[in-house]
Write a protein that holds these residues in place. Sequence first.
Motif, PDB file in Angstrom:
ATOM      1  N   ASN A   1       0.461 -26.421 -64.630  1.00  0.00           N
ATOM      2  CA  ASN A   1       0.768 -25.396 -65.418  1.00  0.00           C
ATOM      3  C   ASN A   1      -0.149 -25.763 -66.481  1.00  0.00           C
ATOM      4  OD1 ASN A   1       1.954 -27.935 -66.093  1.00  0.00           O
ATOM      5  ND2 ASN A   1       3.133 -27.016 -67.819  1.00  0.00           N
ATOM      6  N   ILE A   2      -0.907 -26.810 -66.925  1.00  0.00           N
ATOM      7  CA  ILE A   2      -1.769 -26.993 -67.972  1.00  0.00           C
ATOM      8  C   ILE A   2      -3.247 -26.857 -67.307  1.00  0.00           C
ATOM      9  CG2 ILE A   2      -2.600 -28.773 -69.476  1.00  0.00           C
ATOM     10  CD1 ILE A   2       0.143 -30.042 -69.552  1.00  0.00           C
ATOM     11  N   LEU A   3      -3.422 -27.252 -66.105  1.00  0.00           N
ATOM     12  CA  LEU A   3      -4.796 -27.035 -65.436  1.00  0.00           C
ATOM     13  C   LEU A   3      -5.020 -25.476 -65.484  1.00  0.00           C
ATOM     14  CD1 LEU A   3      -4.970 -29.339 -62.389  1.00  0.00           C
ATOM     15  CD2 LEU A   3      -6.551 -29.462 -64.428  1.00  0.00           C
ATOM     16  N   PHE A   4      -4.254 -24.680 -65.431  1.00  0.00           N
ATOM     17  CA  PHE A   4      -4.468 -23.317 -65.127  1.00  0.00           C
ATOM     18  C   PHE A   4      -3.834 -22.689 -66.564  1.00  0.00           C
ATOM     19  CE2 PHE A   4      -4.094 -24.660 -60.690  1.00  0.00           C
ATOM     20  CZ  PHE A   4      -5.416 -24.381 -60.354  1.00  0.00           C
ATOM     21  N   SER A   5      -3.843 -23.075 -67.386  1.00  0.00           N
ATOM     22  CA  SER A   5      -3.465 -22.568 -68.658  1.00  0.00           C
ATOM     23  C   SER A   5      -4.470 -21.723 -69.456  1.00  0.00           C
ATOM     24  CB  SER A   5      -2.775 -23.321 -69.632  1.00  0.00           C
ATOM     25  OG  SER A   5      -3.906 -24.244 -70.011  1.00  0.00           O
ATOM     26  N   ASP A   6      -4.283 -20.438 -69.970  1.00  0.00           N
ATOM     27  CA  ASP A   6      -5.508 -19.883 -70.845  1.00  0.00           C
ATOM     28  C   ASP A   6      -6.000 -20.631 -71.683  1.00  0.00           C
ATOM     29  OD1 ASP A   6      -4.890 -17.653 -69.311  1.00  0.00           O
ATOM     30  OD2 ASP A   6      -3.519 -16.771 -70.646  1.00  0.00           O
ATOM     31  N   GLU A   7      -5.194 -21.750 -72.423  1.00  0.00           N
ATOM     32  CA  GLU A   7      -5.737 -22.704 -73.373  1.00  0.00           C
ATOM     33  C   GLU A   7      -6.970 -23.483 -72.931  1.00  0.00           C
ATOM     34  OE1 GLU A   7      -2.541 -21.999 -72.887  1.00  0.00           O
ATOM     35  OE2 GLU A   7      -1.650 -21.411 -74.772  1.00  0.00           O
ATOM     36  N   LEU A   8      -6.429 -23.805 -71.686  1.00  0.00           N
ATOM     37  CA  LEU A   8      -7.633 -25.033 -71.040  1.00  0.00           C
ATOM     38  C   LEU A   8      -9.010 -24.094 -70.522  1.00  0.00           C
ATOM     39  CD1 LEU A   8      -8.581 -27.839 -70.155  1.00  0.00           C
ATOM     40  CD2 LEU A   8      -7.400 -27.242 -68.044  1.00  0.00           C
ATOM     41  N   LYS A   9      -8.617 -22.766 -70.071  1.00  0.00           N
ATOM     42  CA  LYS A   9     -10.003 -22.156 -69.437  1.00  0.00           C
ATOM     43  C   LYS A   9     -10.687 -21.757 -70.394  1.00  0.00           C
ATOM     44  CE  LYS A   9      -7.574 -20.444 -65.280  1.00  0.00           C
ATOM     45  NZ  LYS A   9      -6.844 -19.188 -64.844  1.00  0.00           N
ATOM     46  N   SER A  10     -10.121 -21.297 -71.745  1.00  0.00           N
ATOM     47  CA  SER A  10     -10.945 -20.819 -72.804  1.00  0.00           C
ATOM     48  C   SER A  10     -11.525 -22.002 -73.732  1.00  0.00           C
ATOM     49  CB  SER A  10     -10.259 -19.966 -73.706  1.00  0.00           C
ATOM     50  OG  SER A  10      -9.063 -20.650 -74.277  1.00  0.00           O
ATOM     51  N   SER A  11     -11.269 -23.200 -73.384  1.00  0.00           N
ATOM     52  CA  SER A  11     -11.473 -24.291 -74.220  1.00  0.00           C
ATOM     53  C   SER A  11     -12.978 -24.754 -73.678  1.00  0.00           C
ATOM     54  CB  SER A  11     -10.672 -25.700 -74.063  1.00  0.00           C
ATOM     55  OG  SER A  11     -10.728 -26.024 -72.653  1.00  0.00           O
ATOM     56  N   GLU A  12     -13.389 -24.650 -72.576  1.00  0.00           N
ATOM     57  CA  GLU A  12     -14.781 -25.128 -72.208  1.00  0.00           C
ATOM     58  C   GLU A  12     -14.898 -26.603 -72.180  1.00  0.00           C
ATOM     59  OE1 GLU A  12     -18.201 -23.160 -73.506  1.00  0.00           O
ATOM     60  OE2 GLU A  12     -17.229 -21.414 -74.158  1.00  0.00           O
ATOM     61  N   LEU A  13     -13.518 -27.402 -72.184  1.00  0.00           N
ATOM     62  CA  LEU A  13     -13.584 -28.851 -72.183  1.00  0.00           C
ATOM     63  C   LEU A  13     -13.802 -29.354 -70.685  1.00  0.00           C
ATOM     64  CD1 LEU A  13     -10.789 -29.548 -74.621  1.00  0.00           C
ATOM     65  CD2 LEU A  13     -13.148 -30.013 -74.980  1.00  0.00           C
TER      66      LEU A  13
ATOM     67  N   LYS B   1     -20.437 -30.506 -72.349  1.00  0.00           N
ATOM     68  CA  LYS B   1     -19.710 -30.922 -71.036  1.00  0.00           C
ATOM     69  C   LYS B   1     -19.536 -32.405 -71.380  1.00  0.00           C
ATOM     70  CE  LYS B   1     -20.738 -28.097 -67.477  1.00  0.00           C
ATOM     71  NZ  LYS B   1     -21.887 -27.903 -66.078  1.00  0.00           N
ATOM     72  N   LEU B   2     -19.985 -32.982 -72.403  1.00  0.00           N
ATOM     73  CA  LEU B   2     -19.675 -34.486 -72.643  1.00  0.00           C
ATOM     74  C   LEU B   2     -18.154 -34.644 -73.165  1.00  0.00           C
ATOM     75  CD1 LEU B   2     -21.938 -36.808 -74.735  1.00  0.00           C
ATOM     76  CD2 LEU B   2     -19.564 -36.666 -75.399  1.00  0.00           C
ATOM     77  N   ILE B   3     -17.681 -33.769 -73.664  1.00  0.00           N
ATOM     78  CA  ILE B   3     -16.233 -33.798 -74.178  1.00  0.00           C
ATOM     79  C   ILE B   3     -15.203 -33.085 -73.322  1.00  0.00           C
ATOM     80  CG2 ILE B   3     -14.456 -33.313 -76.356  1.00  0.00           C
ATOM     81  CD1 ILE B   3     -16.720 -33.352 -78.195  1.00  0.00           C
ATOM     82  N   GLY B   4     -14.338 -34.218 -72.877  1.00  0.00           N
ATOM     83  CA  GLY B   4     -13.392 -33.897 -72.094  1.00  0.00           C
ATOM     84  C   GLY B   4     -11.932 -34.156 -72.091  1.00  0.00           C
ATOM     85  N   VAL B   5     -10.991 -33.811 -71.261  1.00  0.00           N
ATOM     86  CA  VAL B   5      -9.564 -34.295 -71.386  1.00  0.00           C
ATOM     87  C   VAL B   5      -8.968 -34.671 -70.354  1.00  0.00           C
ATOM     88  CG1 VAL B   5      -8.799 -32.845 -73.368  1.00  0.00           C
ATOM     89  CG2 VAL B   5      -8.954 -31.698 -71.188  1.00  0.00           C
ATOM     90  N   VAL B   6      -8.233 -35.414 -70.269  1.00  0.00           N
ATOM     91  CA  VAL B   6      -7.373 -35.996 -68.954  1.00  0.00           C
ATOM     92  C   VAL B   6      -6.118 -35.244 -68.777  1.00  0.00           C
ATOM     93  CG1 VAL B   6      -6.061 -37.876 -67.750  1.00  0.00           C
ATOM     94  CG2 VAL B   6      -8.089 -38.442 -69.184  1.00  0.00           C
ATOM     95  N   ILE B   7      -6.211 -34.294 -67.482  1.00  0.00           N
ATOM     96  CA  ILE B   7      -4.959 -33.760 -67.041  1.00  0.00           C
ATOM     97  C   ILE B   7      -4.686 -33.930 -65.636  1.00  0.00           C
ATOM     98  CG2 ILE B   7      -3.988 -31.416 -66.713  1.00  0.00           C
ATOM     99  CD1 ILE B   7      -5.880 -30.608 -69.122  1.00  0.00           C
ATOM    100  N   GLY B   8      -3.657 -34.441 -65.527  1.00  0.00           N
ATOM    101  CA  GLY B   8      -3.324 -34.845 -64.206  1.00  0.00           C
ATOM    102  C   GLY B   8      -3.150 -33.788 -63.146  1.00  0.00           C
ATOM    103  N   ALA B   9      -3.742 -34.134 -61.944  1.00  0.00           N
ATOM    104  CA  ALA B   9      -3.678 -32.980 -60.705  1.00  0.00           C
ATOM    105  C   ALA B   9      -2.313 -32.466 -60.481  1.00  0.00           C
ATOM    106  CB  ALA B   9      -4.315 -33.578 -59.616  1.00  0.00           C
ATOM    107  N   ASN B  10      -1.313 -33.082 -61.057  1.00  0.00           N
ATOM    108  CA  ASN B  10       0.004 -32.674 -60.933  1.00  0.00           C
ATOM    109  C   ASN B  10       0.551 -31.666 -61.828  1.00  0.00           C
ATOM    110  OD1 ASN B  10      -0.121 -34.961 -62.667  1.00  0.00           O
ATOM    111  ND2 ASN B  10       2.073 -35.649 -61.827  1.00  0.00           N
ATOM    112  N   ARG B  11      -0.345 -31.526 -62.784  1.00  0.00           N
ATOM    113  CA  ARG B  11      -0.065 -30.686 -63.994  1.00  0.00           C
ATOM    114  C   ARG B  11      -0.467 -29.141 -64.039  1.00  0.00           C
ATOM    115  NH1 ARG B  11       1.719 -34.661 -67.809  1.00  0.00           N
ATOM    116  NH2 ARG B  11       2.887 -32.905 -68.553  1.00  0.00           N
TER     117      ARG B  11
END
Length: 261
Positions: A192-204, A180-190
């Motif tokens: 499409n990215i927050l719910f993307s499969d890429e983010l969900k499978s990233s475990e970031l 969990k130490l590694i993360g990304v900044v994704i705005g709460a207004n984004r």
Amino acid sequence: MKNYKNINFCLGIDPNPTQQNFENFRTALYAHMEILDFYGNNLNDKILKPQLAYFLSFGSKGISLLEEFVSRYNENYTIIIDAKFNDISTTLKAYLHFIFGTLNAHGLTISPFLGEQTLQLAFEECAKKADRKGRVYVLCATSESSKGDLSFIDENWKKTLQACQNLRNTVFSGQEDLNKLIGVVIGANRENILFSDELKSSELSVLSPGLGAQGADWKIISKCAQHPNEITFPVSRGVFAGGNINLEQMKDNLVAIQRYF
Ligand SMILES: O=C(O)c1cc(=O)[nH]c(=O)n1[C@@H]1O[C@H](COP(=O)(O)O)[C@@H](O)[C@H]1O
């Protein structure tokens, strides 16, 4: 209070008095601290995110207040310094020393612009100094971003996710407790990215600013309840208004906002 397992509430510390002088700045910061001292035990997730810029704007006096702030709360809270640092590796080491050595904070926000080697350095240093409390949030798709020539930066958000995942697999291979130490900044207004499969499978881990003053939809919190990633929503002006409202109003804001979490 809903206590979603994967969702954290974080208080942004951005003291920004209307009348810009040091006395007002200190008063604004102390108002933030009064709220923390009053509500500390009742806060769900003890995460604070001071923004360096506001402290820096008053030079050494501001930095000394930041040191006072971090040393007062770093035992009981996770403290992420938001400064969006980065530079070539030798210089980055000095920034990291400021965060982990001088301030004794637990994490930071960082720009990916200088490449993987610098991110790796930040991840390793964070793990060494802050262990499982550590978080390094790499800018990926910020709440405010370019609509012009520079929009290519966050249009490439998938590559930022991929780079962070690859680094995690290399740097923390066999150390799942540090995932969990590694993360990304994704705005709460984004969304499409927050719910993307890429983010969900990233475990970031995700830091998702934009609720409150920036107008992102509060429903995003409950929508993220089933999200597989750890998502931390910081709120600053929505609670403290930069220190330009009275304590009672700050308390009311905090109580109202905590109901979403
Ligand atoms: O890294 C951040 O924290 C950050 C990233 C981003 O995409 N958008 C964003 O607003 N922030 C920070 O969040 C804080 C603003 O929070 P609000 O007052 O809640 O809007 C500022 O300190 C910003 O620098």
